[in-house]
Design an enzyme around this catalytic site. Sequence first.
Site, PDB file in Angstrom:
ATOM      1  N   SER A 220       0.712  -1.270   0.176  1.00  0.00           N
ATOM      2  CA  SER A 220      -0.146   0.222   0.130  1.00  0.00           C
ATOM      3  C   SER A 220       1.228   1.076   0.033  1.00  0.00           C
ATOM      4  O   SER A 220       0.339   2.097  -0.722  1.00  0.00           O
ATOM      5  CB  SER A 220      -1.220   0.099   1.041  1.00  0.00           C
ATOM      6  OG  SER A 220      -2.054  -0.887   1.240  1.00  0.00           O
TER       7      SER A 220
ATOM      8  N   LYS B 228      -9.632  -6.035  10.006  1.00  0.00           N
ATOM      9  CA  LYS B 228     -11.092  -5.078   9.125  1.00  0.00           C
ATOM     10  C   LYS B 228     -12.255  -5.154  10.266  1.00  0.00           C
ATOM     11  O   LYS B 228     -12.810  -4.542  10.127  1.00  0.00           O
ATOM     12  CB  LYS B 228     -11.369  -5.837   7.423  1.00  0.00           C
ATOM     13  CG  LYS B 228      -9.700  -5.961   7.155  1.00  0.00           C
ATOM     14  CD  LYS B 228      -9.948  -6.697   5.562  1.00  0.00           C
ATOM     15  CE  LYS B 228      -8.562  -6.016   5.082  1.00  0.00           C
ATOM     16  NZ  LYS B 228      -9.225  -6.508   3.805  1.00  0.00           N
TER      17      LYS B 228
ATOM     18  N   TYR C  50      -2.211 -12.834  -3.107  1.00  0.00           N
ATOM     19  CA  TYR C  50      -1.163 -12.685  -5.023  1.00  0.00           C
ATOM     20  C   TYR C  50      -0.210 -13.287  -4.461  1.00  0.00           C
ATOM     21  O   TYR C  50       0.581 -13.341  -2.696  1.00  0.00           O
ATOM     22  CB  TYR C  50      -1.057 -10.998  -5.300  1.00  0.00           C
ATOM     23  CG  TYR C  50      -0.450 -10.149  -4.364  1.00  0.00           C
ATOM     24  CD1 TYR C  50      -1.693  -9.496  -3.467  1.00  0.00           C
ATOM     25  CD2 TYR C  50       0.568  -9.515  -4.087  1.00  0.00           C
ATOM     26  CE1 TYR C  50      -1.760  -8.497  -2.674  1.00  0.00           C
ATOM     27  CE2 TYR C  50       0.711  -8.813  -2.641  1.00  0.00           C
ATOM     28  CZ  TYR C  50      -0.029  -8.140  -2.186  1.00  0.00           C
ATOM     29  OH  TYR C  50       0.115  -7.109  -0.965  1.00  0.00           O
TER      30      TYR C  50
END
Length: 276
Positions: free
Chosen positions: A16, A65, A220
Amino acid sequence: MDHYCVMGNPVEHSKSPWIHARFAALTGEPVAYGKRLIPLDGFATGVREFVAEGGKGCNITVPFKFQAASLVSRRSARAALADACNILSFEGETIIGDNTDGIGFVMDIERNAEVLLAGRDLLLLGAGGAAAGVLGPILERRPRRVVVANRTVAKAKALVERHAMLAQVGGVELQAVALDGVTGQFDVVANATASSLSGSDVPVDARVLTPGALACDMMYGPAAAGFLKWAREHGAVGRDGLGMLVEQAAEAFALWRGVRPPSAQVLGELRAEMAK
Ligand code: ATR
């Protein structure tokens, strides 16, 4: 400079900061974006410290989250449906939560992979946080049929029940089944399970794939390798979660800054960077 960061545990290998630095450079926005390792029992404190320092917002990653969704003062409809937040924005002391994972996933499939979901049959593997984040935005694209298959079928049923109204409004056939109870074939198979992290095989029979189906993993790098190999071996087009990562970041950047960054360009750059 306006300050943002990603908070997680672990967070060391997060892409990020790299992605947001490119967005800032390409849009000319005065954004400084860092990363913060948050102790597992210190999430609320970590957020409040960043607010007190004048931070403008942050991304939330594993495993916070769900906690983020209960910490916020206000949350978007899509974050409420997912019961998870990957984005926080700070307005004074007020913390606003949102979830851009799902729209990031849909954007990557529709814009980058050029597969439109309307009228398609989609199989979603998993019913944890990753699956909960994407189901709402998938249904909003009005596929014909969505089947949520999970090892623990009760979790798939609960997720489907929470989304029943949205499916009905869009005329989407929505079903929850066990992993060995999947019938029929699917144009898109999305893997939101954590099975590859434990070294397990893809937890569903390859007969679920139509020839040339799009088979997406939400992970990924090495974590997605097994699923991509399975897709290739069974005549599907494999896709990892890097595009979803960049697109959810682009949605966050647009929310925070009111400017849409060139996400496809940054995805290309990130793939080149990771291939080095
Ligand atoms: P995340 O936030 O990454 O989604 P999670 O909420 O822990 O993580 O969910 C992990 C998902 O992967 C769940 O759907 C889990 O199935 P259960 O609900 O039955 O636990 C699924 N999963 C994990 N390991 C798996 C495996 N070896 N085979 C199949 N599914 C697996």
